[in-house]
Design an enzyme around this catalytic site. Structure first.
Site, mmCIF file in Angstrom:
data_model
loop_
_atom_site.group_PDB
_atom_site.id
_atom_site.type_symbol
_atom_site.label_atom_id
_atom_site.label_comp_id
_atom_site.label_asym_id
_atom_site.label_seq_id
_atom_site.Cartn_x
_atom_site.Cartn_y
_atom_site.Cartn_z
ATOM 1 N N GLU A 35 0.888 -1.267 0.009
ATOM 2 C CA GLU A 35 0.139 -0.196 -0.111
ATOM 3 C C GLU A 35 0.768 1.297 0.058
ATOM 4 O O GLU A 35 1.776 1.443 0.839
ATOM 5 C CB GLU A 35 -0.973 -0.096 1.206
ATOM 6 C CG GLU A 35 -1.776 1.213 1.340
ATOM 7 C CD GLU A 35 -2.616 1.692 0.122
ATOM 8 O OE1 GLU A 35 -2.583 2.914 -0.228
ATOM 9 O OE2 GLU A 35 -3.183 0.943 -0.299
ATOM 10 N N GLY A 40 -7.065 1.106 4.105
ATOM 11 C CA GLY A 40 -8.181 1.636 3.753
ATOM 12 C C GLY A 40 -8.621 2.312 2.545
ATOM 13 O O GLY A 40 -9.934 2.369 1.883
ATOM 14 N N GLY A 184 -23.298 17.010 -11.096
ATOM 15 C CA GLY A 184 -24.488 16.793 -10.336
ATOM 16 C C GLY A 184 -24.688 15.130 -10.213
ATOM 17 O O GLY A 184 -25.848 14.742 -10.008
ATOM 18 N N GLY A 185 -23.575 14.215 -10.195
ATOM 19 C CA GLY A 185 -23.788 13.093 -9.722
ATOM 20 C C GLY A 185 -23.900 13.007 -8.239
ATOM 21 O O GLY A 185 -23.970 13.828 -7.441
ATOM 22 N N TYR A 186 -23.821 11.632 -7.765
ATOM 23 C CA TYR A 186 -23.881 11.451 -6.099
ATOM 24 C C TYR A 186 -22.863 12.072 -5.519
ATOM 25 O O TYR A 186 -23.110 12.674 -4.359
ATOM 26 C CB TYR A 186 -24.155 10.069 -5.958
ATOM 27 C CG TYR A 186 -22.705 9.351 -5.883
ATOM 28 C CD1 TYR A 186 -22.009 8.922 -5.016
ATOM 29 C CD2 TYR A 186 -22.258 8.565 -7.297
ATOM 30 C CE1 TYR A 186 -20.832 8.338 -4.733
ATOM 31 C CE2 TYR A 186 -20.976 8.022 -7.336
ATOM 32 C CZ TYR A 186 -20.405 7.736 -6.261
ATOM 33 O OH TYR A 186 -19.075 7.158 -6.275
ATOM 34 N N GLU A 206 -24.522 20.958 -13.954
ATOM 35 C CA GLU A 206 -24.499 19.680 -14.582
ATOM 36 C C GLU A 206 -24.901 19.795 -15.985
ATOM 37 O O GLU A 206 -25.955 20.482 -16.439
ATOM 38 C CB GLU A 206 -25.802 18.844 -13.977
ATOM 39 C CG GLU A 206 -26.058 17.588 -14.501
ATOM 40 C CD GLU A 206 -24.949 16.632 -14.758
ATOM 41 O OE1 GLU A 206 -24.641 15.997 -15.579
ATOM 42 O OE2 GLU A 206 -24.306 16.418 -13.712
ATOM 43 N N ALA A 318 -17.402 0.118 -2.838
ATOM 44 C CA ALA A 318 -16.361 -0.604 -1.965
ATOM 45 C C ALA A 318 -16.868 -1.972 -1.556
ATOM 46 O O ALA A 318 -16.180 -2.817 -1.562
ATOM 47 C CB ALA A 318 -16.367 0.116 -0.599
ATOM 48 N N HIS A 441 -43.344 -3.275 13.639
ATOM 49 C CA HIS A 441 -43.803 -1.790 13.611
ATOM 50 C C HIS A 441 -43.503 -1.133 14.895
ATOM 51 O O HIS A 441 -43.324 -1.783 15.894
ATOM 52 C CB HIS A 441 -45.305 -2.029 13.501
ATOM 53 C CG HIS A 441 -46.405 -0.823 13.864
ATOM 54 N ND1 HIS A 441 -46.454 -0.153 12.658
ATOM 55 C CD2 HIS A 441 -46.795 -0.326 14.788
ATOM 56 C CE1 HIS A 441 -47.280 0.920 12.941
ATOM 57 N NE2 HIS A 441 -47.758 0.823 14.362
#
Length: 462
Positions: A35, A40, A184-186, A206, A318, A441
């Site tokens: 890494e 992570g 304007g994506g997530y 966007e 992920a 409930h």
């Protein structure tokens, strides 16, 4: 020059890589993981986890600010809140550090050797790692490429100064007065809405006709409504063209040029696989466009080399990488496994949240006649008590045998329903299975049962 040998070498300690290494270690495989940064990967260090921490802080701040305005229907009033973003970022960093330390501990527990540095292939079985103490040569019987993805940088909006990526946005010392978001994506909407709640004047640019274009318009309608409530200006069919001084240059939908004043310009136009810098030219891998081509066992075109996670294509999630990593470790250990991607839930942590699993109504219709059941949270008691009535759960199933093909939801906290949606699809549930399952409930999960009942023609509470 140091040399070590192992049975399995994993390149990249993101969600896919570290899960692969841990599972391999549990199975008694001599494993080394390399890494370049912290354990992570992007998700844990500068993506999923820190962004959700900031989103939660923004939600809490907005709640208090709403109470301070005297307009809360709950009868609660408080003094005007003050946000110390530096303290918020420090809290977020503390969470990240605890989790990265936890991953390092889990790797050690599984007896995985971790080498920190940048790995470069010399051939299909050998890599050279540039570490702080010199070059480390690693020879392995099997290699797993888990190098992940990186933020896409626009040539006319290079990162630096006022132009930032999501990484810098999550480390700001103060809330910008004016924030322009290109994309304007997530990612753009998650962070844009969070900063709007913290007091920034946000403008989203966007190029497509609507935001969150990967989701259907009905599902995103509550998010669009919330953007307006937060005062976020959304420019559709507009293209970011560059930066000049303290403004973003934009070409509007009608072809006109305009400027958007901005202290910070957040570029969120997507991510790209990391396929450069680690010696791809030294090995002969087949590619699927810009991604590494893999089969249903994540094998590449070269014997003994596997690839997992974002570097292998969409969806760049992920949990997809984790599932692939676990599977590959078991295959290396001799287990019979294959990659089942029938249900990979996707969550968008906007306000309200979005969840999708399986096929969309349009995709399902292409396979034949379908039934759709949709239940509004406006008829759900738990949603009402949380002031979260805007949204719904939708179930898509085959008309002939009622096999569930897809499930979607939009609403406050619906990310927590993703597990139930994924399990239903994985187990091959039919509408009758969901409708016949007793749901607690009062919970929002009841909306799932009611949607199935609606598709069967006898919803009880709408």
């Amino acid at each position: 020059m140091k040399e070590i040998s192992c049975k399995l070498l994993v390149i990249g300690a993101g969600p896919g890589g570290y899960v692969c290494a841990i599972r391999a270690g549990q199975l008694g495989i001599d494993t080394v993981i390399v890494e370049a940064g912290k354990p992570g990967g992007t998700c844990l260090n500068v993506g999923c986890i820190p962004s959700k921490a900031m989103i939660h802080a923004a939600e809490e701040f907005e709640k208090v600010a709403h109470m301070a305005s005297g307009s809360s229907p709950l009868g609660i009033s408080v003094a005007a809140p003050v946000l110390d973003l530096g303290k918020t970022v420090a809290w977020k960093d503390g969470i990240v550090n605890r989790l990265t330390g936890g991953v390092a501990g889990l790797l050690k527990k599984a007896k995985v050797k971790t080498v920190y540095g940048w790995a470069t292939f010399r051939d299909g079985k050998t890599v050279a790692v540039e570490t702080e103490t010199g070059t480390q040569i690693i020879r392995a019987e099997t290699v797993v490429i888990a190098t992940g993805s990186a933020t896409v940088e626009l040539p006319f909006l290079p990162f630096g100064g006022s132009v930032i990526s999501s990484t810098e946005a999550l480390a700001l010392g103060e809330v910008p007065e004016k924030l322009a978001v290109a994309g304007g994506g997530y990612i753009g909407l998650e962070l844009g809405m969070a900063f709007a709640k913290m007091g920034a004047a946000v403008t989203v640019v966007e190029a497509l006709p609507r935001v969150l274009a990967q989701y259907d318009a009905e599902l995103t309608r509550p998010v669009v409504k919330r953007l307006a409530q937060l005062g976020v200006e959304v420019m559709l069919g507009a293209k970011a063209k560059g930066v000049k001084g303290d403004a973003l240059l934009v070409e509007t939908a009608d072809g006109k040029s305009t400027k958007i004043a901005a202290d910070k310009i957040l570029v969120t136009v997507g991510r790209k696989p990391v396929t450069e810098g680690w010696g791809l030219d030294q090995i002969d891998l087949d590619m699927a466009g810009k991604f590494i081509k893999i089969d249903d066992q994540c094998r590449s075109s070269m014997r003994g080399i596997y690839a997992i996670g974002d570097v292998t294509g969409e969806p760049m999630l992920a949990h997809r990488a984790m599932a692939q990593g676990e599977m590959v470790a078991e295959i290396v250990a001799g287990h019979k496994r294959s990659w089942d991607k029938r249900s990979i839930p996707a969550v968008c942590f906007t306000d309200p949240e979005l969840v999708t699993a399986g096929l969309t109504p349009e995709e399902a219709k292409a396979l034949g006649e379908i039934k759709i059941g949709q239940f509004p949270f406006a008829a759900n008691g738990r949603a009402m008590t949380k002031l979260g009535e805007d949204g719904f759960v939708r179930v898509v199933a085959r008309a002939d045998n009622h096999l569930v093909l897809g499930i979607q939801a939009v609403g406050q906290g619906v990310s927590e329903l993703a597990a139930a949606f994924g399990l239903a699809l994985e187990m091959g549930a039919r509408l009758e299975d969901i409708a016949g399952t007793i749901h607690a409930h009062p919970t929002q999960g009841e909306g799932f049962q009611e949607a199935a009942l609606k598709a069967l023609g006898h919803a009880l509470h709408v």
